[in-house]
Motif scaffolding. Structure first.
Motif, short mmCIF file in Angstrom:
data_model
loop_
_atom_site.label_atom_id
_atom_site.label_comp_id
_atom_site.label_asym_id
_atom_site.label_seq_id
_atom_site.Cartn_x
_atom_site.Cartn_y
_atom_site.Cartn_z
N UNK A 64 0.83 -1.20 0.00
CA UNK A 64 0.00 0.00 0.00
C UNK A 64 0.87 1.25 0.00
N UNK A 65 0.61 2.15 -0.95
CA UNK A 65 1.38 3.40 -0.97
C UNK A 65 0.66 4.47 -1.79
N UNK A 66 0.97 5.70 -1.52
CA UNK A 66 0.53 6.97 -2.11
C UNK A 66 -0.99 7.15 -2.20
N UNK A 67 -1.39 8.32 -2.73
CA UNK A 67 -2.80 8.69 -2.84
C UNK A 67 -3.34 8.28 -4.20
N UNK A 68 -4.49 8.82 -4.55
CA UNK A 68 -5.23 9.91 -3.89
C UNK A 68 -6.11 9.39 -2.75
N UNK A 69 -6.78 10.33 -2.07
CA UNK A 69 -7.74 9.94 -1.04
C UNK A 69 -9.09 9.70 -1.70
N UNK A 70 -9.65 8.52 -1.50
CA UNK A 70 -10.93 8.13 -2.09
C UNK A 70 -11.77 7.45 -1.02
N UNK A 71 -13.08 7.61 -1.13
CA UNK A 71 -13.98 7.02 -0.14
C UNK A 71 -14.47 5.64 -0.55
N UNK A 72 -14.36 5.31 -1.84
CA UNK A 72 -14.89 4.04 -2.34
C UNK A 72 -13.75 3.04 -2.57
N UNK A 73 -14.03 1.75 -2.51
CA UNK A 73 -12.99 0.73 -2.73
C UNK A 73 -12.27 0.94 -4.05
N UNK A 74 -10.95 0.98 -4.00
CA UNK A 74 -10.14 1.35 -5.17
C UNK A 74 -8.81 0.62 -5.13
#
Length: 231
Positions: A64-74
């Protein structure tokens, strides 16, 4: 050719979702991981074997690394690790075929969507693994997904996420598990989703490994060091 969850679990935790990390996303926060990561990894691995791409690219997960920030599973799916790899049409074509099959996008697949759609909805129970320890590339997790078709994938925390103070890595551990639960419990009964931590034993010296195990046990979180221990 890689797949990875999104987030910044190795950084000091930010309560405000408006804060931004250096490479996108929110410091210390994890985006809910896509429940399709494990099935996509297996399909991609199978699709690449026996082709010319197998001589050029390794099929692997990344931590797991970097963005972006998301609210949905991605998740991120990628071709290569260098700029000259990113425009390769042969790699893009393989990814397109794998995604088409996994998502049931083409008209030919629509009639068989019940068998080709690999969403986890409707299964009686789910064993979701959060990987802990090792480098940025994750051979131990790769092997697990190849050997255990029943296992689904959550976040993967590399060893560098545990280099800071205990408060930071504990929050990172909590956040990875919270986000993984959020992704897999959507539309499901909570009791049907079991999140288990898979620890790369060789990635930790004795004292930090014992500290991690003690913390997981205090939180009543299942863990294992071997594939056979993940139940």
């Amino acid at each position: 050719m890689t797949i990875h969850p999104i987030g910044n679990p190795g950084q000091p935790f930010a309560v405000d979702e408006q804060d931004r990390a250096a490479h996108g996303g929110v410091p210390g926060r994890c985006v809910p991981p896509s429940p399709r990561m494990a099935s996509l990894f297996r399909q991609l691995y199978k699709a690449v074997q026996g082709t010319a791409l197998a001589d050029v690219f390794e099929v692997t997960l990344e931590a797991t690394h970097h963005g972006p920030w998301l609210a949905h599973p991605s998740m991120f799916v990628e071709i290569g690790s260098k700029e000259e790899d990113w425009g390769r049409e042969d790699g893009a074509c393989v990814w397109a075929e794998v995604l088409d099959q996994n998502l049931g996008l083409s008209a030919a697949e629509e009639s068989n969507s019940s068998s080709t759609n690999t969403s986890t909805s409707g299964t009686s129970s789910k064993l979701v693994v959060v990987g802990v320890g090792g480098g940025h590339y994750t051979p131990k997790m790769n092997d697990l997904l190849r050997h255990r078709p029943d296992v689904l994938l959550g976040h993967v925390l590399a060893s560098y996420c545990f280099n800071g103070p205990a408060e930071d890595w504990q929050r990172g551990m909590d956040e990875a598990i919270r986000a993984t639960h959020a992704a897999y419990e959507e539309g499901e009964k909570k009791e049907d989703v079991k999140v288990c931590v898979y620890i790369d034993k060789k990635a930790f010296k004795s004292a930090p490994r014992q500290a991690l195990v003690k913390y997981l046990e205090a939180q009543s979180i299942s863990y294992g060091f071997k594939e056979s221990e993940l139940v």
